[in-house]
Design an enzyme around this catalytic site. Structure first.
Site, short mmCIF file in Angstrom:
data_model
loop_
_atom_site.label_atom_id
_atom_site.label_comp_id
_atom_site.label_asym_id
_atom_site.label_seq_id
_atom_site.Cartn_x
_atom_site.Cartn_y
_atom_site.Cartn_z
N GLY A 76 0.82 -1.20 0.00
CA GLY A 76 0.00 0.00 0.00
C GLY A 76 0.86 1.26 0.00
CB THR A 77 4.05 2.05 1.74
OG1 THR A 77 3.51 1.70 3.02
CG2 THR A 77 4.98 3.22 1.89
CG ASN A 155 -4.33 3.78 10.02
OD1 ASN A 155 -4.66 4.83 9.47
ND2 ASN A 155 -3.27 3.69 10.79
CD GLN A 183 -6.40 -0.59 7.96
OE1 GLN A 183 -7.23 -1.49 8.19
NE2 GLN A 183 -5.13 -0.71 8.28
CB SER A 203 -2.05 -3.21 1.54
OG SER A 203 -1.03 -4.03 2.03
CG HIS A 205 -0.32 -6.83 5.00
ND1 HIS A 205 -0.29 -6.51 6.34
CD2 HIS A 205 0.09 -5.72 4.35
CE1 HIS A 205 0.14 -5.25 6.47
NE2 HIS A 205 0.36 -4.75 5.28
CB THR A 241 10.41 -10.25 -12.49
OG1 THR A 241 11.41 -10.00 -13.48
CG2 THR A 241 9.77 -11.60 -12.73
CB CYS A 329 3.80 2.51 11.96
SG CYS A 329 2.86 1.87 10.59
#
Ligand code: PLP
Length: 400
Positions: A76-77, A155, A183, A203, A205, A241, A329
């Site tokens: 996502g970043t 988030n 989120q 993202s 995950h 790749t 974080c």
């Protein structure tokens, strides 16, 4: 279902989620036998290429867009950085960006870097429930504004911004609009086709896919300049790749999330609501951050009078309950959440808040245990009347 004492109660699903077993199954062949490079011309590599195509279709179905509008990224970043970089490449004179004060650091930090490079950024404030004022947003847009970037779901609090309305406002003003939907994707129905959103970041995950893979939706017709230039992969929009196994995992996770959403399942919301109601009833001086705002169904951010979040986290960890003080974080940092400070600039809500976030892999027995343990932990912390005791616990946590 009965729980054992050693079982982990994972209530930190906004930090990351467990992999869905169906996702692992789908990924395994691409970590073992199907190792071809999707760009190679022989039949053996076609399997990898077809798998990436299928993942793109599955993700497009979840977002309600066309498969070519998806660019796979590493997280996502990266998606957020790619948008900000692209817009400024094309609009060198549009040296102004509008965003909010409560964005994730994956938007805030690139914006702060831009300020150092001479760009102007407006950080819109929020009210006590984390809501943004659309009038203020409109007034902040100037002729030289290149981009408006507002997150879909916060988030830390789960508060939703009205991004569809914001996107329309931006379209009417001729300004590009990006939403960090990391989120929101997989938690609420999303249909970008009927909106004016130009870019959307996500993202894997955060919705039971693997870490290290994300995607960016780029609306057809919106100009885009790659952040990572290279071998022309992703239709020239992201060099490198393809991370085939992870992209396959992202696609499967998207398919599973869409199933959950279209079947109209409410398990997550009902667990969250039951937990919230019980904590509010059993713990005096507890309140929900963002209670009056629209929120994603999986997040509960509480503030508790008379506690310090690091100490609460330590005691909850001893009872094998995983939650957080704000974003993952920030864990281990002494700095209080910028999101909660933006919502309560004169108070100390930011120092005494805990975030619990749920997923479809949580069970009712886990919620029962959390409902039993959280009030006990808060009561224990309040008993520690001497500030020395409480700050000793806090110091032990931050030292970890
Ligand atoms: N944006 C938001 C709102 C997030 O919550 C997160 C992760 O916590 C990110 C961006 C960063 O995503 P990633 O971990 O994939 O880089």
């Amino acid at each position: 279902m009965v729980m054992t004492d050693s079982e982990i109660i994972y209530l930190d699903n906004n930090a990351t989620t467990p992999l869905d077993p169906a996702v692992i199954e789908e990924m395994l062949p691409f970590l073992r036998e199907c190792y071809g490079n999707p760009s190679s011309g022989y039949a053996f590599a076609a399997k990898a290429r077809e798998a990436v195509d299928l993942a793109r279709e599955r993700l497009a179905a979840l977002l309600g867009c066309e498969p070519p509008e998806i660019v796979f990224t590493s997280c996502g970043t990266e998606s957020n950085n790619a948008v900000i970089n692209s817009v400024l490449q094309f609009e060198p004179h549009g040296k102004h960006i509008v965003t909010s004060a409560v964005e994730h650091s994956a938007v805030l930090h690139p914006c702060q870097d831009l300020i150092k490079r001479g760009c102007d950024v407006t950080f819109l404030s929020v009210d006590q429930d984390g809501r943004v004022d659309l009038g203020e947003l409109e007034a902040a847009i100037r002729p030289e504004t290149a981009l408006v970037s507002m997150m879909w779901a916060n988030n830390e609090t789960g508060v939703l911004f009205p991004v569809e309305k914001i996107a329309e406002l931006c379209r009417d003003k001729g300004v590009l609009f990006h939403t960090d939907a990391v989120q929101a994707v997989g938690k609420i129905p999303i249909g970008v086709r009927d909106t004016a959103i130009n870019f959307l970041s996500l993202s894997a995950h955060k919705f039971h896919g693997p870490k290290g893979v994300g995607a960016l939706y780029v609306r057809r017709g919106t100009r885009f300049h790659p952040l990572i230039a290279g071998g022309g992969q992703e239709d020239g929009r992201r060099g490198g790749t393809e991370n085939v196994a992870s992209i396959v995992g992202l696609g499967k996770a998207a398919e599973r999330a869409l199933e959950y959403l279209t079947e109209g399942k409410t398990h997550i919301r009902s667990m969250r609501d039951r937990f919230e109601k019980a904590i509010l009833e059993r713990v005096s001086g507890a309140s929900v951050n963002g209670a009056r705002a629209a929120r994603v169904p999986n997040t509960s951010s509480f503030s508790f009078e008379g506690i310090e979040s690091p100490a609460a986290l330590l005691l909850l960890d001893r009872h094998r309950i995983c939650c957080s003080a704000g974003s993952a974080c920030r864990t281990g940092s002494q700095e209080a959440s910028h999101v909660l400070r933006a919502m309560d600039s004169i108070g100390d809500r930011a120092r005494r808040s805990l975030r619990f976030s749920f997923s479809r892999f949580n069970t009712d027995a886990q919620i029962d245990r959390a409902i039993e343990m959280v009030p006990k932990v808060i009561a224990k912390l309040r008993e520690m009347t001497t500030p020395t005791q409480a700050s000793a616990v806090s110091a032990a946590v931050t030292a970890q």
